[in-house]
Design a protein around this motif. Structure first.
Motif, mmCIF file in Angstrom:
data_model
loop_
_atom_site.group_PDB
_atom_site.id
_atom_site.type_symbol
_atom_site.label_atom_id
_atom_site.label_comp_id
_atom_site.label_asym_id
_atom_site.label_seq_id
_atom_site.Cartn_x
_atom_site.Cartn_y
_atom_site.Cartn_z
ATOM 1 N N TRP A 1 0.836 -1.204 0.000
ATOM 2 C CA TRP A 1 0.000 0.000 0.000
ATOM 3 C C TRP A 1 0.871 1.254 0.000
ATOM 4 O O TRP A 1 0.588 2.226 -0.709
ATOM 5 C CB TRP A 1 -0.930 0.003 1.210
ATOM 6 C CG TRP A 1 -2.106 -0.912 1.086
ATOM 7 C CD1 TRP A 1 -2.233 -2.160 1.618
ATOM 8 C CD2 TRP A 1 -3.330 -0.645 0.393
ATOM 9 N NE1 TRP A 1 -3.462 -2.698 1.294
ATOM 10 C CE2 TRP A 1 -4.151 -1.791 0.549
ATOM 11 C CE3 TRP A 1 -3.806 0.436 -0.345
ATOM 12 C CZ2 TRP A 1 -5.429 -1.869 -0.005
ATOM 13 C CZ3 TRP A 1 -5.089 0.360 -0.889
ATOM 14 C CH2 TRP A 1 -5.875 -0.786 -0.720
ATOM 15 N N ALA A 2 1.930 1.235 0.814
ATOM 16 C CA ALA A 2 2.820 2.404 0.873
ATOM 17 C C ALA A 2 3.490 2.655 -0.467
ATOM 18 O O ALA A 2 3.570 3.802 -0.938
ATOM 19 C CB ALA A 2 3.874 2.197 1.966
ATOM 20 N N LEU A 3 3.964 1.586 -1.119
ATOM 21 C CA LEU A 3 4.584 1.744 -2.434
ATOM 22 C C LEU A 3 3.567 2.200 -3.476
ATOM 23 O O LEU A 3 3.908 2.926 -4.415
ATOM 24 C CB LEU A 3 5.240 0.433 -2.863
ATOM 25 C CG LEU A 3 6.528 0.074 -2.104
ATOM 26 C CD1 LEU A 3 6.939 -1.364 -2.390
ATOM 27 C CD2 LEU A 3 7.660 1.034 -2.491
ATOM 28 N N PRO B 1 16.994 0.913 -0.380
ATOM 29 C CA PRO B 1 17.876 2.042 -0.719
ATOM 30 C C PRO B 1 17.851 2.397 -2.201
ATOM 31 O O PRO B 1 17.904 3.580 -2.562
ATOM 32 C CB PRO B 1 19.263 1.532 -0.286
ATOM 33 C CG PRO B 1 18.984 0.536 0.782
ATOM 34 C CD PRO B 1 17.716 -0.142 0.354
ATOM 35 N N LEU B 2 17.751 1.398 -3.074
ATOM 36 C CA LEU B 2 17.687 1.662 -4.506
ATOM 37 C C LEU B 2 16.351 2.288 -4.895
ATOM 38 O O LEU B 2 16.295 3.170 -5.760
ATOM 39 C CB LEU B 2 17.908 0.373 -5.289
ATOM 40 C CG LEU B 2 19.326 -0.221 -5.181
ATOM 41 C CD1 LEU B 2 19.365 -1.627 -5.765
ATOM 42 C CD2 LEU B 2 20.340 0.671 -5.886
ATOM 43 N N VAL B 3 15.293 1.844 -4.234
ATOM 44 C CA VAL B 3 13.983 2.450 -4.471
ATOM 45 C C VAL B 3 14.007 3.926 -4.091
ATOM 46 O O VAL B 3 13.530 4.801 -4.823
ATOM 47 C CB VAL B 3 12.893 1.695 -3.682
ATOM 48 C CG1 VAL B 3 11.550 2.411 -3.787
ATOM 49 C CG2 VAL B 3 12.762 0.254 -4.185
ATOM 50 N N LEU B 4 14.589 4.229 -2.926
ATOM 51 C CA LEU B 4 14.680 5.614 -2.457
ATOM 52 C C LEU B 4 15.531 6.465 -3.398
ATOM 53 O O LEU B 4 15.161 7.599 -3.736
ATOM 54 C CB LEU B 4 15.264 5.638 -1.046
ATOM 55 C CG LEU B 4 15.458 7.017 -0.410
ATOM 56 C CD1 LEU B 4 14.131 7.760 -0.303
ATOM 57 C CD2 LEU B 4 16.099 6.874 0.978
ATOM 58 N N LEU B 5 16.653 5.927 -3.846
ATOM 59 C CA LEU B 5 17.514 6.667 -4.771
ATOM 60 C C LEU B 5 16.781 6.979 -6.070
ATOM 61 O O LEU B 5 16.836 8.106 -6.589
ATOM 62 C CB LEU B 5 18.776 5.854 -5.064
ATOM 63 C CG LEU B 5 19.728 6.443 -6.127
ATOM 64 C CD1 LEU B 5 20.251 7.804 -5.685
ATOM 65 C CD2 LEU B 5 20.883 5.474 -6.395
ATOM 66 N N VAL C 1 10.752 6.854 3.018
ATOM 67 C CA VAL C 1 11.557 6.901 4.241
ATOM 68 C C VAL C 1 10.739 6.434 5.446
ATOM 69 O O VAL C 1 11.232 5.671 6.283
ATOM 70 C CB VAL C 1 12.089 8.328 4.477
ATOM 71 C CG1 VAL C 1 12.786 8.421 5.832
ATOM 72 C CG2 VAL C 1 13.056 8.717 3.357
ATOM 73 N N CYS C 2 9.481 6.848 5.526
ATOM 74 C CA CYS C 2 8.695 6.640 6.747
ATOM 75 C C CYS C 2 7.824 5.382 6.738
ATOM 76 O O CYS C 2 7.526 4.839 7.808
ATOM 77 C CB CYS C 2 7.803 7.854 7.000
ATOM 78 S SG CYS C 2 8.691 9.401 7.240
ATOM 79 N N ALA C 3 7.390 4.916 5.570
ATOM 80 C CA ALA C 3 6.334 3.898 5.550
ATOM 81 C C ALA C 3 6.705 2.582 4.887
ATOM 82 O O ALA C 3 5.998 1.589 5.090
ATOM 83 C CB ALA C 3 5.094 4.471 4.853
ATOM 84 N N VAL C 4 7.767 2.529 4.100
ATOM 85 C CA VAL C 4 8.120 1.286 3.404
ATOM 86 C C VAL C 4 9.086 0.484 4.259
ATOM 87 O O VAL C 4 10.109 1.003 4.722
ATOM 88 C CB VAL C 4 8.750 1.577 2.025
ATOM 89 C CG1 VAL C 4 9.233 0.285 1.369
ATOM 90 C CG2 VAL C 4 7.736 2.275 1.119
ATOM 91 N N ARG C 5 8.762 -0.772 4.489
ATOM 92 C CA ARG C 5 9.596 -1.665 5.298
ATOM 93 C C ARG C 5 10.081 -2.828 4.438
ATOM 94 O O ARG C 5 9.327 -3.403 3.663
ATOM 95 C CB ARG C 5 8.815 -2.207 6.496
ATOM 96 C CG ARG C 5 8.341 -1.119 7.451
ATOM 97 C CD ARG C 5 9.517 -0.533 8.222
ATOM 98 N NE ARG C 5 9.096 0.535 9.127
ATOM 99 C CZ ARG C 5 9.102 1.827 8.835
ATOM 100 N NH1 ARG C 5 9.492 2.222 7.632
ATOM 101 N NH2 ARG C 5 8.697 2.724 9.707
#
Length: 397
Positions: free
Chosen positions: A16-18, A81-85, A189-193
């Protein structure tokens, strides 16, 4: 046989977060995408071929970079980390569009945006597969695709509203595309685990044996996906077709809205349907819908025909894109998911690059009708390949 399971697992919170991340990112991206062809043709004097080259190269970059980011996520054992980048680079590219004074600046901004998409795509899809139970795999990919496409509805609508309020000032509207990307980064940063179980031993570099181990069903699926990409060129040509047949600049983004509404509404139900009744038949029907869309767009004589063709285009996407992602997971083992998505992206990227360049050249030489007629012929070839090459069983082995 249909899956008659009564109690199905819930879709995980990270999915859901993604989905929300995709939604906000697409709001910003589609605000840009829906107006960029007009900026290029109007203010900057670009031709159809130039637009085809830009769009084809940009989208091909996305799918080529997926090979390396997907494999790196397998070898490193980390996806987030790759998703965030990737999403971060997309957010950073947005201010470049309203500041651009030349085609070269637009190209640089578009490539940076698409480079970010390439970095995030395969690790994100592999992360969804990591956290999702097998029984709802199609639903999970369909949900993320639906939320992504909802952003593609909201983005052009925002563009239309802002174009009206700001009296057609495209550059001013493009500044508003910056904020949604920042929200998406904060959500990651806040919701994806990321689950601890996703760690994998490093296996560098990519080897012929490793690629061969993905298996024949996977490679046949990739071949069909590449043909589909060749048949479906950039949606920038939907915008140009609308403008060609009489839509005002302020209303042209509504073509993408029509496409995206149908895409969003059909993605999640299509994924859920594929979990229960099988993926192959649904995919084949989806390609048939693309044939119909090309025919309608080729024969259109006014805006009504363009909107009808765009809606069919969106239905085709909803019936095929999330289902293709689920089929890629079905065909590959857990240790190679990132690599599998990356190679699939590379093959699709080559097809999309060739398709967009050819579509631009045909547009300049013979017009919009011939462009979509060619797309229809290629879609028929894809339909034949899907019927003969795809396995008939419900899920890939």
């Amino acid at each position: 046989m249909p899956d008659t399971t009564l109690h199905r697992p819930a879709i995980p919170r990270s999915v859901w977060a993604l989905g929300l991340v995709s939604l906000f990112t697409d709001i910003g991206s589609e605000m840009v995408h829906s107006l960029l062809p007009l900026l290029l043709v109007g203010s900057l004097g670009a031709s159809g071929l130039v637009i085809g080259l830009i769009e084809g190269t940009a989208e091909a970059l996305v799918l080529i970079v997926k090979v390396f980011s997907g494999y790196l996520s397998d070898a490193w054992g980390r996806r987030k980390p790759l998703v965030l980048l990737g999403y971060g680079l997309a957010a950073l590219s947005k201010p470049l569009f309203p500041m651009a004074g030349s085609v070269s600046t637009i190209v640089a901004a578009r490539l940076l945006d698409r480079f970010g998409k390439g970095i995030r795509g395969a690790p994100r899809d592999a992360l969804i597969a990591d956290v999702t139970p097998v029984a709802i795999r199609g639903s999970a990919f369909g949900l993320r695709q639906a939320m992504d496409t909802l952003g593609a509805v909201v983005g052009p609508l925002c563009a239309v509203a802002l174009m009206t309020v700001l009296l057609g000032d495209i550059r001013a509207v493009l500044w508003f595309a910056v904020l949604p990307g920042l929200i998406a980064v904060a959500l990651i940063v806040c919701a994806v685990r990321e689950p601890e179980s996703s760690a994998r031993p490093a296996r560098l570099p990519i080897t012929r044996e490793g690629l061969a181990s993905l298996g024949k069903p996977y490679w046949m699926l990739v071949a069909v996906a590449a043909l589909l990409a060749l048949a479906r060129f950039s949606e920038a040509f939907l915008i140009l077709r609308g403008a060609q047949l009489g839509l005002a600049d302020a209303h042209v983004p509504l073509v993408l809205v029509a496409m995206s509404v149908v895409y969003a509404l059909s993605s999640w139900p299509s994924g859920s349907f594929s979990d229960r009744y099988g993926r192959r038949a649904l995919f084949v029907v989806g390609v048939l819908v693309l044939v119909l869309a090309d025919g309608v767009l080729a024969l259109a004589t006014g805006p009504v025909g363009v909107f009808a063709g765009a809606a069919l285009w969106g239905l085709h996407l909803g019936m095929t894109q999330g289902v293709l992602s689920a089929m890629i997971v079905d065909a590959s083992g857990a240790q190679r998911r990132g690599t599998a998505f990356g190679v699939y992206g590379l093959a699709s990227g080559v097809g999309l690059l060739v398709a967009s360049v050819v579509a631009g050249a045909v547009w300049d030489g013979w017009g919009g009708q011939s462009t979509f007629a060619l797309g229809g012929v290629l879609a028929v070839l894809t339909l034949a390949a899907a019927m003969f090459w795809m396995p008939r069983n419900r899920n890939m082995p």
